[in-house]
Design a protein around this motif. Sequence first.
Motif, PDB file in Angstrom:
ATOM      1  N   GLU A  17       0.774  -1.209   0.023  1.00  0.00           N
ATOM      2  CA  GLU A  17      -0.067   0.009  -0.132  1.00  0.00           C
ATOM      3  C   GLU A  17       0.800   1.396   0.006  1.00  0.00           C
ATOM      4  O   GLU A  17       0.513   2.297  -0.718  1.00  0.00           O
ATOM      5  N   GLU A  21       0.483   3.700  -3.049  1.00  0.00           N
ATOM      6  CA  GLU A  21       0.333   5.195  -2.597  1.00  0.00           C
ATOM      7  C   GLU A  21       1.320   6.266  -3.257  1.00  0.00           C
ATOM      8  O   GLU A  21       0.942   7.263  -3.750  1.00  0.00           O
ATOM      9  N   ASP A  58      -6.450   8.396  -1.494  1.00  0.00           N
ATOM     10  CA  ASP A  58      -7.306   8.211  -0.405  1.00  0.00           C
ATOM     11  C   ASP A  58      -7.857   6.826   0.224  1.00  0.00           C
ATOM     12  O   ASP A  58      -7.621   6.559   1.359  1.00  0.00           O
ATOM     13  N   LYS A  59      -7.962   6.075  -0.976  1.00  0.00           N
ATOM     14  CA  LYS A  59      -8.518   4.533  -0.606  1.00  0.00           C
ATOM     15  C   LYS A  59      -6.899   3.887  -0.173  1.00  0.00           C
ATOM     16  O   LYS A  59      -7.200   3.052   0.713  1.00  0.00           O
ATOM     17  N   CYS A  60      -5.850   4.111  -0.552  1.00  0.00           N
ATOM     18  CA  CYS A  60      -4.700   3.492  -0.168  1.00  0.00           C
ATOM     19  C   CYS A  60      -4.495   3.868   1.336  1.00  0.00           C
ATOM     20  O   CYS A  60      -4.257   3.192   2.109  1.00  0.00           O
ATOM     21  N   ARG A  61      -4.624   5.201   1.586  1.00  0.00           N
ATOM     22  CA  ARG A  61      -4.561   5.591   3.067  1.00  0.00           C
ATOM     23  C   ARG A  61      -5.374   5.127   3.832  1.00  0.00           C
ATOM     24  O   ARG A  61      -5.029   4.632   4.880  1.00  0.00           O
ATOM     25  N   GLY A  62      -6.879   4.751   3.436  1.00  0.00           N
ATOM     26  CA  GLY A  62      -7.672   4.140   4.452  1.00  0.00           C
ATOM     27  C   GLY A  62      -7.217   2.612   4.596  1.00  0.00           C
ATOM     28  O   GLY A  62      -7.506   2.081   5.647  1.00  0.00           O
ATOM     29  N   ARG A  63      -6.802   2.060   3.648  1.00  0.00           N
ATOM     30  CA  ARG A  63      -6.208   0.417   3.520  1.00  0.00           C
ATOM     31  C   ARG A  63      -5.105   0.579   4.570  1.00  0.00           C
ATOM     32  O   ARG A  63      -4.838  -0.278   5.400  1.00  0.00           O
ATOM     33  N   LYS A  64      -4.063   1.529   4.344  1.00  0.00           N
ATOM     34  CA  LYS A  64      -2.855   1.386   5.099  1.00  0.00           C
ATOM     35  C   LYS A  64      -3.482   1.774   6.598  1.00  0.00           C
ATOM     36  O   LYS A  64      -2.624   1.015   7.478  1.00  0.00           O
ATOM     37  N   MET A  65      -4.471   2.384   6.945  1.00  0.00           N
ATOM     38  CA  MET A  65      -4.830   2.644   8.498  1.00  0.00           C
ATOM     39  C   MET A  65      -5.468   1.394   9.017  1.00  0.00           C
ATOM     40  O   MET A  65      -5.081   0.881  10.189  1.00  0.00           O
ATOM     41  N   VAL A  66      -6.374   0.639   8.115  1.00  0.00           N
ATOM     42  CA  VAL A  66      -6.775  -0.753   8.564  1.00  0.00           C
ATOM     43  C   VAL A  66      -5.641  -1.691   8.925  1.00  0.00           C
ATOM     44  O   VAL A  66      -5.739  -2.444   9.889  1.00  0.00           O
ATOM     45  N   TRP A  99      -6.688  -8.203   8.200  1.00  0.00           N
ATOM     46  CA  TRP A  99      -6.779  -6.896   8.753  1.00  0.00           C
ATOM     47  C   TRP A  99      -8.294  -6.924   9.507  1.00  0.00           C
ATOM     48  O   TRP A  99      -8.619  -6.049  10.097  1.00  0.00           O
TER      49      TRP A  99
END
Length: 123
Positions: A17, A21, A58-66, A99
């Motif tokens: 990710e 990103e 933004d989607k990558c950032r969300g996946r990274k957070m999860v 995750w």
Amino acid sequence: MDINRARIVLQEALAKEITEEGNLRAAARIAVPEVSRGQGEMYQEGDNEREIAFALVDKCRGRKMVIEAALKRIEAGTYGACARCEIPIESRRLKAVPWARLCLVCQERVEANTGPFRKFATA
């Protein structure tokens, strides 16, 4: 899923990710010459492509957070337990979605109550 294996899988997913990103950010920043549209308006060719790239970032950032949250659960010793009902999440679910923070039953309940068909869902 074995905790050590889960950690490796999650770290690999996080690295992927981060790379994705970076690639998307680079694609979004590619300079495109401005073209006049008349009456002083300027139209930037590639605006749509940039918007799409930033949405994907933004989607990558969300996946990274999860993924990062799952790694923190490993460190806290709570990985594999449903965050809602606290029962163990099935190992085949964790293999498919390492995750995951909810068991399948709780995930389905959440989706039924938040999805586009929630008014038709039963409790």
